[in-house]
Design an enzyme around this catalytic site. Structure first.
Site, PDB file in Angstrom:
ATOM      1  N   TYR A   1       0.815  -1.215   0.000  1.00  0.00           N
ATOM      2  CA  TYR A   1       0.000   0.000   0.000  1.00  0.00           C
ATOM      3  C   TYR A   1       0.853   1.272   0.000  1.00  0.00           C
ATOM      4  O   TYR A   1       0.318   2.365   0.054  1.00  0.00           O
ATOM      5  CB  TYR A   1      -0.904   0.034   1.240  1.00  0.00           C
TER       6      TYR A   1
ATOM      7  N   LYS B   1       2.561 -13.873   6.159  1.00  0.00           N
ATOM      8  CA  LYS B   1       2.640 -14.861   5.078  1.00  0.00           C
ATOM      9  C   LYS B   1       4.121 -15.152   4.836  1.00  0.00           C
ATOM     10  O   LYS B   1       4.622 -15.142   3.710  1.00  0.00           O
ATOM     11  CB  LYS B   1       1.944 -14.251   3.843  1.00  0.00           C
TER      12      LYS B   1
ATOM     13  N   ASP C   1      -3.358 -17.193   5.881  1.00  0.00           N
ATOM     14  CA  ASP C   1      -4.517 -17.958   5.393  1.00  0.00           C
ATOM     15  C   ASP C   1      -5.088 -18.836   6.502  1.00  0.00           C
ATOM     16  O   ASP C   1      -6.307 -19.001   6.611  1.00  0.00           O
ATOM     17  CB  ASP C   1      -4.175 -18.765   4.145  1.00  0.00           C
TER      18      ASP C   1
ATOM     19  N   ASP D   1      -5.917  -5.317   6.245  1.00  0.00           N
ATOM     20  CA  ASP D   1      -7.076  -4.801   5.525  1.00  0.00           C
ATOM     21  C   ASP D   1      -8.098  -5.920   5.336  1.00  0.00           C
ATOM     22  O   ASP D   1      -9.291  -5.779   5.629  1.00  0.00           O
ATOM     23  CB  ASP D   1      -6.599  -4.250   4.168  1.00  0.00           C
TER      24      ASP D   1
END
Ligand code: NAI
Length: 399
Positions: free
Chosen positions: A139, A206, A265, A289
């Site tokens: 971002y 991640k 995940d 987000d």
């Protein structure tokens, strides 16, 4: 913020779209809770400031310097949803506000309010506070459009000099994540957990795939805990270490915060399957987000999810939804998100009694199944209130 004066000035940005409906409703409810708690001894002096589409039309800029100055002076603001005008010279107003004031943590408490219709069987089991890094990651806005000379140069450098394999017809986005940016976010999350009796902070990442950004975020998070909070934290790995006496295995010493980590995940499954195992989540920007909106939906919707963008100097508490142009001007908007953001603002002023009073007032209105159109649509037999009527109802309960 500690030591707020008894009558602090607080900036408010009314917002675009449904902003002129939800913002007055929220301010009415916030003021009622403060008056109900402290009589006239304390009260907020609201200072209007311009931003968004209206500011662009009237002043030629969506984010006037005077507005930034006003927030720098009061240090605290309440913000309705803002539309970023096309041609205003700003890619995203919200991102500009966060970056200019260095509001590096996006804080979102997510909990269930009885009475609200939620899509899962036990929505009350989820009660987490999300700390999302607000200034870095994909971002950061470092992007090169497919087909441009800039993209071609970046691709040539990465393939020619760095040994990367990239299809030449690619667009490119850059994902910077720094030690400083990651550590200050995790530090804030741990401090919050300690101050608010939360039993764990989970680093969500991640890192199995993106080792030097997401994986580093995980490592830096554990480093902050070990280097700065060694007496007050314990890692999940330590708790389950084979050397730990069996009777103590898995049990954290009283008053300590457990630091653990989960792959992003897996975390999406965990909030649905084992929500009680999580108190505070610390995440990078993109992961944060996603999980903020997913968990808000899990407990009944974005219309009542509050948020704050908080740095070391300034804090802007905001509706987490957008300007909802489809329902603007119709009295249908739910001011609940901004009301609960107001409760966060009151806590930030170190007025926790007023914050609790406001939350309890809104909880009673929701428990009585008195809803704005968004919640009433999925709750047959509930009472339908306009935006203003919902604000009046919460204010009446809070007074
Ligand atoms: P949105 O959040 O405005 O609307 C999505 C859906 O949720 C719509 O159906 C809307 O009616 C509904 N909704 C949103 N807030 C509601 C509320 N308080 N009560 C009842 N229903 C509500 O998202 P969208 O449509 O993607 O964005 C519209 C505009 O808002 C865009 O210009 C966008 O840039 C801006 N935006 C601003 C944000 C901010 O200021 N923090 C955040 C997200 C979007």
């Amino acid at each position: 913020m500690t030591n707020a004066p008894d009558h602090p000035q607080v900036v408010y940005l009314e917002g675009d779209g449904i902003g002129p409906e939800v913002t007055p409703a929220a301010i009415e409810a916030i003021d009622a809770a403060v008056a109900g708690t402290y009589g006239g001894a304390r009260g907020i002096e609201w200072q209007p400031a311009a931003a968004g589409k209206k500011a662009f039309q009237e002043l030629g800029t969506p984010l006037p310097e005077a507005t930034l100055e006003a927030i720098r002076a009061t240090k605290v603001a309440l913000k309705g949803p803002l539309e970023t005008p096309v041609g205003g010279g700003i890619r995203s107003l919200n991102v500009a506000l966060r970056q200019t004031l260095d509001l590096y943590a996006c804080v979102r408490p997510v909990r269930y309010f009885p009475g609200v219709t939620a899509p899962v069987k036990a929505p009350q089991d989820l009660d987490v506070v999300i700390f999302r890094e607000n200034t870095e990651d994909v971002y950061a806005g470092i992007e090169f459009e497919q087909g441009t000379p800039e993209a071609a140069r970046v691709i040539a450098f990465l393939t020619g000099e760095m040994g990367a394999t990239i299809s030449p017809d690619s667009g490119i986005g850059i994902k910077p994540m720094s030690v400083h940016g990651s550590k200050r976010l995790v530090r804030k999350a741990i401090r919050y957990a300690l101050d608010n009796g939360r039993d764990s902070v989970t680093l969500v990442h991640k890192g199995n795939i993106m080792k030097f950004t997401e994986g580093a975020f995980r490592r830096w998070g554990y480093e902050v805990a070990a280097d700065e909070f060694s007496e007050q934290t314990v890692t999940e790995a330590e708790l389950f270490h084979p050397d730990r006496p069996p009777e103590l295995r898995g049990k954290a010493p009283p008053g300590t915060v457990v630091i653990k980590d989960r792959i992003a995940d897996a975390m999406f499954q965990e909030v649905l399957l084992h929500p009680r195992n999580y108190g505070v989540l610390a995440l990078s920007n993109l992961n944060g987000d996603y999980i903020s909106d997913a968990t808000a939906a899990q407990v009944g919707g974005l219309g009542i999810a509050p948020g704050g963008n908080i740095g070391d100097q300034y804090a802007v508490f905001e509706a987490t939804h957008g300007t909802a142009p489809d329902i603007a001007g119709q009295g249908k908007a739910n001011p609940g998100s901004l009301i609960l953001s107001g409760a966060m603002l009151l806590r930030h002023l170190a007025w926790p009694e007023a914050a609790a009073r406001l939350e309890q007032a809104m909880a009673r209105v929701l428990q009585a199944r008195r809803f704005t159109a968004d919640l009433a649509a999925v709750a047959p037999g509930s009472e339908l209130l306009t935006t203003a009527a919902f604000g009046h109802a919460v204010a009446a309960e809070a007074r």
